[in-house]
Design an enzyme around this catalytic site. Sequence first.
Site, PDB file in Angstrom:
ATOM      1  CB  SER A   9      23.037  31.561 -35.032  1.00 34.73           C
ATOM      2  OG  SER A   9      23.883  31.707 -33.912  1.00 34.73           O
ATOM      3  CG  MET A  49      21.816  26.150 -29.483  1.00 32.79           C
ATOM      4  SD  MET A  49      20.251  25.492 -30.046  1.00 32.79           S
ATOM      5  CE  MET A  49      19.626  26.853 -31.004  1.00 32.79           C
ATOM      6  N   GLY A  69      27.759  38.480 -30.404  1.00 34.38           N
ATOM      7  CA  GLY A  69      26.866  38.366 -29.244  1.00 34.38           C
ATOM      8  C   GLY A  69      27.401  37.300 -28.287  1.00 34.38           C
ATOM      9  CG  HIS A  70      27.289  33.215 -29.494  1.00 36.41           C
ATOM     10  ND1 HIS A  70      27.073  33.212 -30.846  1.00 36.41           N
ATOM     11  CD2 HIS A  70      26.213  32.588 -28.946  1.00 36.41           C
ATOM     12  CE1 HIS A  70      25.929  32.609 -31.117  1.00 36.41           C
ATOM     13  NE2 HIS A  70      25.377  32.230 -29.979  1.00 36.41           N
ATOM     14  CB  ALA A 121      26.311  29.619 -36.092  1.00 35.77           C
ATOM     15  CG  LEU A 122      30.405  30.340 -31.232  1.00 37.40           C
ATOM     16  CD1 LEU A 122      31.686  30.137 -30.422  1.00 37.40           C
ATOM     17  CD2 LEU A 122      29.189  30.317 -30.309  1.00 37.40           C
ATOM     18  CG  LEU A 166      25.311  40.738 -33.665  1.00 34.54           C
ATOM     19  CD1 LEU A 166      26.724  40.517 -33.144  1.00 34.54           C
ATOM     20  CD2 LEU A 166      25.348  40.870 -35.167  1.00 34.54           C
TER      21      LEU A 166
HETATM   22  P1  AMP Z   1      22.286  30.534 -28.970  1.00 35.74           P
HETATM   23  O1  AMP Z   1      23.556  30.033 -29.571  1.00 35.74           O
HETATM   24  O2  AMP Z   1      21.428  31.284 -29.919  1.00 35.74           O
HETATM   25  O3  AMP Z   1      21.553  29.477 -28.178  1.00 35.74           O
HETATM   26  O4  AMP Z   1      22.726  31.610 -27.894  1.00 35.74           O
HETATM   27  C1  AMP Z   1      23.626  31.301 -26.861  1.00 35.74           C
HETATM   28  C2  AMP Z   1      23.641  32.431 -25.886  1.00 35.74           C
HETATM   29  O5  AMP Z   1      24.046  33.625 -26.521  1.00 35.74           O
HETATM   30  C3  AMP Z   1      22.254  32.707 -25.280  1.00 35.74           C
HETATM   31  O6  AMP Z   1      22.396  32.995 -23.897  1.00 35.74           O
HETATM   32  C4  AMP Z   1      21.793  33.906 -26.056  1.00 35.74           C
HETATM   33  O7  AMP Z   1      20.879  34.711 -25.344  1.00 35.74           O
HETATM   34  C5  AMP Z   1      23.100  34.650 -26.268  1.00 35.74           C
HETATM   35  N1  AMP Z   1      23.006  35.561 -27.404  1.00 35.74           N
HETATM   36  C6  AMP Z   1      22.546  35.281 -28.648  1.00 35.74           C
HETATM   37  N2  AMP Z   1      22.541  36.395 -29.418  1.00 35.74           N
HETATM   38  C7  AMP Z   1      23.008  37.403 -28.638  1.00 35.74           C
HETATM   39  C8  AMP Z   1      23.243  38.803 -28.840  1.00 35.74           C
HETATM   40  N3  AMP Z   1      22.993  39.384 -29.994  1.00 35.74           N
HETATM   41  N4  AMP Z   1      23.718  39.519 -27.801  1.00 35.74           N
HETATM   42  C9  AMP Z   1      23.966  38.924 -26.605  1.00 35.74           C
HETATM   43  N5  AMP Z   1      23.782  37.626 -26.343  1.00 35.74           N
HETATM   44  C10 AMP Z   1      23.305  36.869 -27.350  1.00 35.74           C
END
Ligand code: AMP
Length: 273
Positions: free
Chosen positions: A183, A27, A33-34, A29-30, A181
């Site tokens: 967003s 989603m 983690g991303h 705001a990378l 981490l």
């Molecule tokens: P999001 O943008 O929050 O939907 O996350 C996109 C992907 O990144 C999802 O598969 C999350 O589980 C993964 N993600 C988010 N935060 C982290 C993190 N701190 N470490 C590893 N993966 C993450």
Amino acid sequence: MKIIRELESLKAERAGLKGSVGFVPTMGALHRGHLSLIRKAKEENDHVVVSVYVNPTQFLPGEDLDRYPRREESDRKICETAGVDLLFMPKTEELYHEDEVALKAPAYLGYILEGNRRPGHFDGVVQVVMKLFGLVQPTRAYFGKKDAQQLRILQKMQEDFFIPVAIVPVDTVREEDGLALSSRNAYLSPLERRQALLISKALKRASKMVMTGERSVSRIKKEMMETMAPIEVEYVEIVNRDFRPLSQIELQNSIILVAAKVGKTRLIDNIWL
Ligand code: AMP
């Protein structure tokens, strides 16, 4: 790197990618983690596709859809530097249709814990990920263990619908002090940032207890609740890999999950034992 907003262009570009394709849906705001998902995808595949899409159907009324951080410029730079082939930023008008076929998250797995607090959230997640899979047709798709329940549900979706994609789990990336981490950490004030640390502290405490022989779920939960007393804990649960509650820790088959509110910000974290 190509930035793609139209489905037709995505289809055309995808058709031109020969060999394996690793896909990282986000989603935006990378953060690091991303990036860890993107790097793994890069290592394991000939090409990498990242999507950035704040999916409205996974937000409940009153949640943070409107103020969810949007950072297109920095997302673009991060993907470019990481060697992403296609950055896909679809538009809602094209992605969703009127009166469309709607998937439902599993009745148990989709409606406990996060799904209990956010009923319908995982329906939106499976809906959008199914769409993105259909468009991107990845060889492998990368998901963070940070969203453990989401990961399990998407593994189930892949199995239940016989989707020819490998779901690859990726470890949670943390700040030096332990904060996972996210967003949504962008919402935290300096004081809230310090309070948020209690979540990973409680998880660390639990992990230490297990390492020194403790197996009682109730005793571990009690200690964790004490550690997190200053913040508003929504749940602490210890479940097996199928998200069934445990009364005793099973090594290699337990996940400790926390959801808590720090100020107005809702955070989740977990550890896998
Ligand atoms: P999001 O943008 O929050 O939907 O996350 C996109 C992907 O990144 C999802 O598969 C999350 O589980 C993964 N993600 C988010 N935060 C982290 C993190 N701190 N470490 C590893 N993966 C993450």
